[in-house]
Motif scaffolding. Sequence first.
Motif, short mmCIF file in Angstrom:
data_model
loop_
_atom_site.label_atom_id
_atom_site.label_comp_id
_atom_site.label_asym_id
_atom_site.label_seq_id
_atom_site.Cartn_x
_atom_site.Cartn_y
_atom_site.Cartn_z
N GLY A 55 32.40 -33.60 116.99
CA GLY A 55 33.79 -33.21 117.16
C GLY A 55 34.76 -34.36 117.39
O GLY A 55 35.92 -34.13 117.74
N LYS A 56 34.31 -35.60 117.15
CA LYS A 56 35.19 -36.77 117.39
C LYS A 56 36.45 -36.69 116.54
O LYS A 56 37.56 -36.82 117.05
CB LYS A 56 34.44 -38.07 117.06
N SER A 57 36.27 -36.50 115.24
CA SER A 57 37.41 -36.49 114.33
C SER A 57 38.31 -35.28 114.57
O SER A 57 39.54 -35.39 114.48
CB SER A 57 36.94 -36.51 112.87
N THR A 58 37.72 -34.14 114.87
CA THR A 58 38.50 -32.94 115.15
C THR A 58 39.38 -33.15 116.38
O THR A 58 40.56 -32.80 116.38
CB THR A 58 37.57 -31.75 115.38
N LEU A 59 38.81 -33.73 117.42
CA LEU A 59 39.57 -33.99 118.64
C LEU A 59 40.64 -35.05 118.41
O LEU A 59 41.78 -34.90 118.86
CB LEU A 59 38.60 -34.42 119.74
N LEU A 60 40.28 -36.10 117.69
CA LEU A 60 41.24 -37.17 117.43
C LEU A 60 42.41 -36.66 116.58
O LEU A 60 43.57 -37.00 116.83
CB LEU A 60 40.55 -38.33 116.72
N HIS A 86 43.37 -29.39 108.29
CA HIS A 86 43.25 -29.70 109.71
C HIS A 86 43.20 -28.42 110.53
O HIS A 86 43.74 -27.38 110.15
CB HIS A 86 44.39 -30.61 110.17
N SER A 87 42.56 -28.50 111.67
CA SER A 87 42.40 -27.34 112.54
C SER A 87 43.68 -27.09 113.33
O SER A 87 44.60 -27.91 113.35
CB SER A 87 41.23 -27.56 113.50
N GLN A 88 43.71 -25.97 114.01
CA GLN A 88 44.85 -25.62 114.86
C GLN A 88 44.64 -26.05 116.31
O GLN A 88 45.39 -25.64 117.20
CB GLN A 88 45.07 -24.10 114.80
N LEU A 89 43.67 -26.91 116.55
CA LEU A 89 43.36 -27.33 117.91
C LEU A 89 44.56 -27.96 118.59
O LEU A 89 44.75 -27.79 119.80
CB LEU A 89 42.18 -28.31 117.89
#
Length: 251
Positions: A55-60, A86-89
């Motif tokens: 999840g590094k890239s998702t979080l970044l 990209h996600s909606q995070l």
Amino acid sequence: MKSFDAPQFIHSAKLIREKVESFERFPFTLPVLKNLNSIEFHPKISFFIGENGTGKSTLLEALAVSCGFNAEGGTKNFTFSTRKSHSQLWKFIRLSRSFKKPKDGFFLRAECFYNVATEIERLDEGPGGPPIINSYGGVSLHEQSHGESFFALMINRFGGNGLYILDEPEAALSPTRQMAMLSRMHQLVKDGSQFIIATHSPILMAYPDSKIFSLDNGVVEEIEYEESEHYTVTRHFLNNHSSMVSQLIAD
């Protein structure tokens, strides 16, 4: 001892857990998000490390979008989109910011840098103002190798007093260029910059005045450099390369 005397633009990031409708939908299915509350960043350099898929890239990406950057990379002035993946995070991230605002900034995604280079050329085809490519060294990023274009970005475009969010910046860099990047990062830190970096590079991670956050155990856990798998595996391999290679390719 780690010092904290540099200006800091982003103090922390908090996951607004009460807004998450379900942790059974991506990206909240990632163990690191299921367990995430908040992250306290180093005022100079913070590293996210971990195995592929942690999840590094998702979080970044979520941090970058929350800061106002384009999801595919570039400065805050870039608004292009080649594919909305990209996600909606980012909508569930609350940043704690300093009163001090960065004068510069860039979000680098190694996998999308080709699209950034293409967008620069497209914008420069239009009327008005000096060419944008001048800020990147004056030579088309498409006319350089992948590694040369990455390095041109850091040398020419990164001007200091900035917030730089980098996703695997070592991807196109040789070990020698990674060491040169480490030196360039230090120059920019001395000029009042803050970095948040996702990386697999034990060379970059060696920067002494930083925090290293491992995502390997499904949590964001601060660890020491020598405790990282990147350091221990690389060191063991280099010290025992003949025996290790023999084991890896044994029939």
